[in-house]
Design an enzyme around this catalytic site. Structure first.
Site, PDB file in Angstrom:
ATOM      1  N   SER A 126       0.829  -1.194   0.000  1.00 35.98           N
ATOM      2  CA  SER A 126       0.000   0.000   0.000  1.00 35.98           C
ATOM      3  C   SER A 126       0.866   1.247   0.000  1.00 35.98           C
ATOM      4  CB  SER A 126      -0.874  -0.019   1.254  1.00 35.98           C
ATOM      5  OG  SER A 126      -1.456   1.231   1.495  1.00 35.98           O
ATOM      6  N   TYR A 150      -2.434   0.142  10.323  1.00 35.20           N
ATOM      7  CA  TYR A 150      -2.627  -0.538   9.040  1.00 35.20           C
ATOM      8  C   TYR A 150      -1.392  -0.365   8.155  1.00 35.20           C
ATOM      9  CZ  TYR A 150      -3.866  -1.104   4.168  1.00 35.20           C
ATOM     10  OH  TYR A 150      -3.841  -1.465   2.844  1.00 35.20           O
ATOM     11  N   LYS A 154       1.621  -3.210   6.619  1.00 37.18           N
ATOM     12  CA  LYS A 154       2.101  -3.371   5.253  1.00 37.18           C
ATOM     13  C   LYS A 154       3.615  -3.188   5.182  1.00 37.18           C
ATOM     14  CE  LYS A 154      -1.777  -4.362   3.274  1.00 37.18           C
ATOM     15  NZ  LYS A 154      -1.982  -5.738   2.755  1.00 37.18           N
TER      16      LYS A 154
END
Length: 339
Positions: A126, A150, A154
């Site tokens: 991402s 989040y 990643k």
């Protein structure tokens, strides 16, 4: 060379569109999904669109025996690892859920694959790994940082892959740093159908336009951007799906691992999106300004030149295309796959 590709989380938003793209190029997608953020109806519609049964098992990447059996039975040549949670706000509220699933799921999958013949994996990363970038457009050599759990999952996932590749030269990983996937398949049969309140802008805008929600909350209008709202690189999910096909083909051809941005290279603001969606739908999208959200950045868009140079891939579809296809999906499926 095996042409079977295992899609973990393959019934999800990006996975389902990638399945269609793989099928169209003669590769054989095989789906593993636990329906934690997807619906079984997706598979029925994929069969309708492809005219072929979907090879599918219901289960989790944490089920090592199931994953190993699937790799062996279908002679899997490569894996695309979609399975993961992706809501920034939820990751701030419940970080352990994200670390367990996103980092733990990846390490469990890799440990299982280590006992099989499959050594090629495409990873859903991402643009959040760039944190709050010092400038735009963003190239792959920008410093990595994170502004929320989040994004950190990643970033850690990328580091896990790098460590595994360094430990054993037989592994090959394609890391795809997505920018902001939106839109739907032009058939209107599959699209983004979030469980509960949408976490991303486009499905929220489309639910306002279709009358499911009274207004859009715009988080911040005081950013240093042309209209004060956040600027992002929105990419049509069908373009993104084609990027996965290019990545898998690159690895299956025996090429070394890589990391590339998948974006359009063009930034659009929240209000650009609202205007484009109003034009596509012919419906008003009322909005209210709300305070900035923690973890959000002002501006984020890609330099996608590496993906073109390495994979021969570039985005083709515009913001207007994204809004048109999203509206076709939303109008035909006002309650997503639920009706």
């Amino acid at each position: 060379m095996s042409t079977s590709v295992l899609l973990t989380g393959g019934a999800g938003y990006i996975g389902s569109h990638t399945l269609l793209a793989l099928h169209a190029t003669g590769l054989k997608p095989v789906v593993l999904d636990d329906f934690s953020n997807s619906q079984p109806e997706v598979l029925r519609r994929l069969e309708e669109l492809t005219g072929a049964p979907v090879a599918f098992e219901q289960g989790s990447v944490f089920d090592s025996d199931l994953v190993a059996r699937m790799v062996d039975r279908h002679q899997i040549g490569a894996v695309i690892h979609f399975a993961g949670f992706k809501a920034v706000g939820e990751s701030v509220a419940d970080p352990l859920k994200y670390y367990r699933n996103n980092v733990g799921g990846l390490t469990s999958l890799l440990a299982t694959l280590q006992g099989t013949a499959c050594r090629s994996l495409v990873f859903s990363s991402s643009a959040t790994v760039y944190g709050d970038p010092a400038s735009v457009p963003i190239t792959e050599d920008f410093p990595r940082q994170h502004t929320n759990p989040y994004g950190h999952t990643k970033l850690v996932g990328e580091d896990v892959l790098a460590a595994v590749a360094a430990s054993d030269a037989s592994w090959r990983f394609g890391v795809l740093r997505y920018f902001n996937p939106v839109g739907a398949h032009p058939s209107g049969r599959i699209g983004e159908s979030p469980n509960g309140i949408p976490n991303n802008l486009m499905p929220f805008v489309s639910q306002v336009a279709v009358g499911r929600r009274p207004f859009l909350q715009v988080f911040g209008d005081d950013y240093p951007t042309p209209d004060g709202t956040g600027v992002r690189d929105y990419i049509h999910v069908c373009d993104l799906a084609e990027g996965h096909v290019a990545a898998v083909r690159h690895l299956l051809a025996g090429n070394p691992g890589f990391t590339v941005n998948l974006g359009t290279g063009k930034g659009s603001s929240v209000l650009d999106m609202v205007k484009s969606f109003e034009a596509a739908s012919g419906k008003p999208v009322p909005y209210r300004i709300a305070p900035r959200r923690p973890g959000d950045v002002a501006e984020c868009y890609a330099d996608p030149a590496s993906a073109l140079a390495l994979l021969g891939w570039q985005a083709r579809l515009t913001l207007d295309d994204m809004c048109r296809d999203s509206w076709r999906w939303q109008e035909a499926n006002p309650h997503g796959y639920g009706g």
